[in-house]
Scaffold this motif. Structure first.
Motif, PDB file in Angstrom:
ATOM      1  N   ILE A 129       0.856  -1.184   0.000  1.00  0.00           N
ATOM      2  CA  ILE A 129       0.000   0.000   0.000  1.00  0.00           C
ATOM      3  C   ILE A 129       0.894   1.238   0.000  1.00  0.00           C
ATOM      4  O   ILE A 129       1.896   1.285   0.716  1.00  0.00           O
ATOM      5  CB  ILE A 129      -0.868   0.053   1.287  1.00  0.00           C
ATOM      6  N   VAL A 130       0.510   2.249  -0.771  1.00  0.00           N
ATOM      7  CA  VAL A 130       1.209   3.527  -0.742  1.00  0.00           C
ATOM      8  C   VAL A 130       0.178   4.639  -0.863  1.00  0.00           C
ATOM      9  O   VAL A 130      -0.818   4.497  -1.569  1.00  0.00           O
ATOM     10  CB  VAL A 130       2.286   3.639  -1.853  1.00  0.00           C
ATOM     11  N   GLY A 131       0.419   5.720  -0.144  1.00  0.00           N
ATOM     12  CA  GLY A 131      -0.476   6.867  -0.201  1.00  0.00           C
ATOM     13  C   GLY A 131       0.101   7.966  -1.063  1.00  0.00           C
ATOM     14  O   GLY A 131       1.315   8.176  -1.085  1.00  0.00           O
ATOM     15  N   VAL A 132      -0.778   8.652  -1.779  1.00  0.00           N
ATOM     16  CA  VAL A 132      -0.369   9.784  -2.616  1.00  0.00           C
ATOM     17  C   VAL A 132      -1.309  10.956  -2.361  1.00  0.00           C
ATOM     18  O   VAL A 132      -2.431  10.769  -1.902  1.00  0.00           O
ATOM     19  CB  VAL A 132      -0.368   9.422  -4.118  1.00  0.00           C
ATOM     20  N   ASP A 133      -0.811  12.150  -2.674  1.00  0.00           N
ATOM     21  CA  ASP A 133      -1.668  13.334  -2.534  1.00  0.00           C
ATOM     22  C   ASP A 133      -1.521  14.274  -3.713  1.00  0.00           C
ATOM     23  O   ASP A 133      -2.022  15.388  -3.692  1.00  0.00           O
ATOM     24  CB  ASP A 133      -1.393  14.057  -1.217  1.00  0.00           C
ATOM     25  N   VAL A 177       4.189   1.684   2.284  1.00  0.00           N
ATOM     26  CA  VAL A 177       5.296   2.571   1.938  1.00  0.00           C
ATOM     27  C   VAL A 177       4.854   4.004   2.202  1.00  0.00           C
ATOM     28  O   VAL A 177       3.793   4.423   1.748  1.00  0.00           O
ATOM     29  CB  VAL A 177       5.722   2.403   0.462  1.00  0.00           C
ATOM     30  N   VAL A 178       5.653   4.724   2.974  1.00  0.00           N
ATOM     31  CA  VAL A 178       5.396   6.129   3.262  1.00  0.00           C
ATOM     32  C   VAL A 178       6.647   6.925   2.936  1.00  0.00           C
ATOM     33  O   VAL A 178       7.752   6.400   2.964  1.00  0.00           O
ATOM     34  CB  VAL A 178       4.990   6.374   4.743  1.00  0.00           C
ATOM     35  N   GLY A 179       6.476   8.196   2.654  1.00  0.00           N
ATOM     36  CA  GLY A 179       7.613   9.064   2.391  1.00  0.00           C
ATOM     37  C   GLY A 179       8.147   9.661   3.672  1.00  0.00           C
ATOM     38  O   GLY A 179       7.466   9.687   4.695  1.00  0.00           O
ATOM     39  N   ASN A 180       9.353  10.167   3.603  1.00  0.00           N
ATOM     40  CA  ASN A 180       9.976  10.786   4.781  1.00  0.00           C
ATOM     41  C   ASN A 180       9.879  12.295   4.746  1.00  0.00           C
ATOM     42  O   ASN A 180      10.575  12.976   5.488  1.00  0.00           O
ATOM     43  CB  ASN A 180      11.441  10.367   4.895  1.00  0.00           C
ATOM     44  N   LYS A 181       8.994  12.829   3.919  1.00  0.00           N
ATOM     45  CA  LYS A 181       8.889  14.279   3.712  1.00  0.00           C
ATOM     46  C   LYS A 181       8.904  15.074   5.009  1.00  0.00           C
ATOM     47  O   LYS A 181       9.557  16.084   5.117  1.00  0.00           O
ATOM     48  CB  LYS A 181       7.615  14.580   2.929  1.00  0.00           C
ATOM     49  N   ASP A 204       4.554  -4.413   8.067  1.00  0.00           N
ATOM     50  CA  ASP A 204       5.815  -3.689   7.973  1.00  0.00           C
ATOM     51  C   ASP A 204       5.596  -2.320   7.326  1.00  0.00           C
ATOM     52  O   ASP A 204       4.660  -2.142   6.539  1.00  0.00           O
ATOM     53  CB  ASP A 204       6.827  -4.470   7.127  1.00  0.00           C
ATOM     54  N   VAL A 205       6.478  -1.391   7.656  1.00  0.00           N
ATOM     55  CA  VAL A 205       6.421  -0.045   7.075  1.00  0.00           C
ATOM     56  C   VAL A 205       7.776   0.257   6.468  1.00  0.00           C
ATOM     57  O   VAL A 205       8.825   0.061   7.104  1.00  0.00           O
ATOM     58  CB  VAL A 205       6.077   1.019   8.148  1.00  0.00           C
ATOM     59  N   TYR A 206       7.773   0.715   5.226  1.00  0.00           N
ATOM     60  CA  TYR A 206       8.986   1.086   4.523  1.00  0.00           C
ATOM     61  C   TYR A 206       8.951   2.603   4.365  1.00  0.00           C
ATOM     62  O   TYR A 206       8.023   3.145   3.767  1.00  0.00           O
ATOM     63  CB  TYR A 206       8.996   0.412   3.139  1.00  0.00           C
ATOM     64  N   VAL A 207       9.950   3.294   4.909  1.00  0.00           N
ATOM     65  CA  VAL A 207      10.013   4.748   4.790  1.00  0.00           C
ATOM     66  C   VAL A 207      10.951   5.081   3.635  1.00  0.00           C
ATOM     67  O   VAL A 207      12.144   4.834   3.698  1.00  0.00           O
ATOM     68  CB  VAL A 207      10.507   5.407   6.096  1.00  0.00           C
ATOM     69  N   ALA A 208      10.365   5.620   2.572  1.00  0.00           N
ATOM     70  CA  ALA A 208      11.119   5.942   1.356  1.00  0.00           C
ATOM     71  C   ALA A 208      11.695   7.343   1.469  1.00  0.00           C
ATOM     72  O   ALA A 208      11.039   8.255   1.971  1.00  0.00           O
ATOM     73  CB  ALA A 208      10.188   5.857   0.155  1.00  0.00           C
TER      74      ALA A 208
END
Length: 139
Positions: A5-9, A105-109, A132-136
């Protein structure tokens, strides 16, 4: 791995995270689900001369998720998208539970420095994720 899963905006950092998620899905053979969260649905009617256009935040959010999913995927059969109402972290967690995801997957913004870590989407997801969470790296 079966589901990522990944979130976008609609902004560039979220698309970078989505590209990372797509690469991870490609390398593991997982299905990729792209989701766009929105705070609340509002509908506006816009007079476009000879017709009236209806614009919905929910529909626009779904379109953002679908557009980004289309740009980043190599396999449309293994990619899906949706929009869901709620805070971004809550939506990611809820979608991960619903779809029995293996990784979010989440970003590190917003994960730079101690003051910015508090309240960040990545921190919230990592604290409550059912997987699990992957911080991109998206900066």
């Amino acid at each position: 791995m079966k589901m990522i899963i990944v979130g976008v905006d609609g902004n560039e950092p979220s698309e970078r995270a989505a590209r990372t998620a797509a690469n991870l899905a490609r390398s593991t053979g997982a299905h990729l689900h792209v989701v766009c969260a929105y705070a609340r649905d509002q509908v506006a009617e816009i007079d476009a001369g000879d017709r009236t256009e209806r614009v919905s935040i929910a529909e626009e959010s779904a379109a953002i998720a679908a557009e980004i999913a289309g740009r980043i995927t190599h396999d449309e059969a293994r990619t899906s998208s949706s929009a869901a109402q709620g805070r971004p972290g809550d939506v990611l967690i809820s979608e991960a539970e619903r779809l029995e995801a293996d990784v979010i997957v989440v970003g590190n913004k917003r994960v730079q420095g101690i003051a910015r870590v508090l309240g960040s989407i990545a921190r919230d997801v990592a604290a409550h994720a059912p997987c699990d969470v992957y911080v991109a790296h998206t900066n």
